[in-house]
Scaffold this active site. Structure first.
Site, short mmCIF file in Angstrom:
data_model
loop_
_atom_site.label_atom_id
_atom_site.label_comp_id
_atom_site.label_asym_id
_atom_site.label_seq_id
_atom_site.Cartn_x
_atom_site.Cartn_y
_atom_site.Cartn_z
N GLU A 171 -8.25 0.19 -12.71
CA GLU A 171 -8.13 -1.25 -12.42
C GLU A 171 -9.04 -2.09 -13.31
OE1 GLU A 171 -8.60 -1.65 -8.16
OE2 GLU A 171 -6.64 -0.75 -7.82
N GLU A 194 0.80 6.87 -12.73
CA GLU A 194 1.93 7.59 -13.32
C GLU A 194 2.32 7.02 -14.68
OE1 GLU A 194 1.66 5.72 -10.65
OE2 GLU A 194 3.53 5.65 -9.53
N CYS A 231 6.62 1.44 -12.69
CA CYS A 231 6.45 2.88 -12.95
C CYS A 231 7.80 3.61 -12.89
CB CYS A 231 5.46 3.49 -11.98
SG CYS A 231 3.78 2.97 -12.36
N1 THU Z 1 -0.64 1.91 -8.24
C1 THU Z 1 -0.34 3.02 -9.00
O1 THU Z 1 -1.22 3.61 -9.64
N2 THU Z 1 0.95 3.44 -9.01
C2 THU Z 1 1.97 2.85 -8.33
O2 THU Z 1 3.12 3.25 -8.49
C3 THU Z 1 1.69 1.76 -7.39
C4 THU Z 1 0.33 1.18 -7.45
C5 THU Z 1 -2.01 1.42 -8.25
C6 THU Z 1 -2.18 0.07 -8.90
C7 THU Z 1 -3.44 -0.44 -8.24
O3 THU Z 1 -4.56 0.06 -8.96
C8 THU Z 1 -3.42 0.20 -6.86
O4 THU Z 1 -2.49 1.27 -6.93
C9 THU Z 1 -3.03 -0.75 -5.73
O5 THU Z 1 -1.85 -1.40 -6.03
#
Ligand code: THU
Length: 160
Positions: free
Chosen positions: A64, A75, A115
């Site tokens: 993040e 992913e 994703c």
């Molecule tokens: N997130 C992912 O890594 N993959 C997804 O398919 C959905 C969301 C992450 C993004 C963010 O850092 C956190 O999960 C909350 O949305």
């Protein structure tokens, strides 16, 4: 006028113990790395492990940013890392798992739309379906045999 119906299918296992061995191993690889995920803002850690046709596994986690939209999903990052580390080797499967700081996630978290689109692009680029294996920290496991099952009617290069 025609009414068009789209059907999608996936497998739901009660626990990861029921999974075929190779899928269980891939999920474990993702779980091992969950704590690496850098998610100080959402406090929602995501880890993804990609199994490639050469039997290698490439994994990554969400990363993040204080400028929220720059954040990168697990992913998405794992599929790009795999493409760079092993160019031209098709991914066969991706296992995705999640952990929240304030509760136990007892069901699979479904990948976000972006994703899903990245999974579809990777399938098309390599001409090989990608199996998607999902579990929370505990509980049921969902297995989608290919990207189309999780993103029907995807946008693709043929429209350009
Ligand atoms: N997130 C992912 O890594 N993959 C997804 O398919 C959905 C969301 C992450 C993004 C963010 O850092 C956190 O999960 C909350 O949305």
């Amino acid at each position: 006028m025609r009414k068009i119906e789209i059907k999608t299918t996936f497998l739901a296992y009660d626990t990861d113990q029921e999974l075929p061995e190779s899928e269980r191993r891939l999920l474990l690889e993702a779980k091992k790395r969950l704590n690496i995920a850098y998610a100080p803002y959402s406090k929602f850690q995501v880890s993804a492990a990609v199994l490639l046709a050469n039997d290698e596994i490439v994994a990554s986690t969400n990363y993040e940013n204080a400028s929220y939209p720059i954040s990168v999903c697990a992913e998405h990052s794992a599929l790009i890392a795999a493409a760079n580390r092993f160019p031209g080797v098709p991914p066969l499967a991706v296992a995705i798992t999640v952990k929240a700081h304030d509760k136990e996630v007892g069901q699979p978290a479904l990948p976000c739309g972006s994703c899903r689109q990245v999974i579809m692009e990777t399938q098309m680029k390599n001409g090989h379906p990608i199996k998607i294996i999902l579990q929370g920290e505990t509980g049921e496991v969902y297995v989608f045999e290919k990207g189309e099952e999780i993103l029907p009617l995807a946008f693709n290069g043929s429209f350009l």
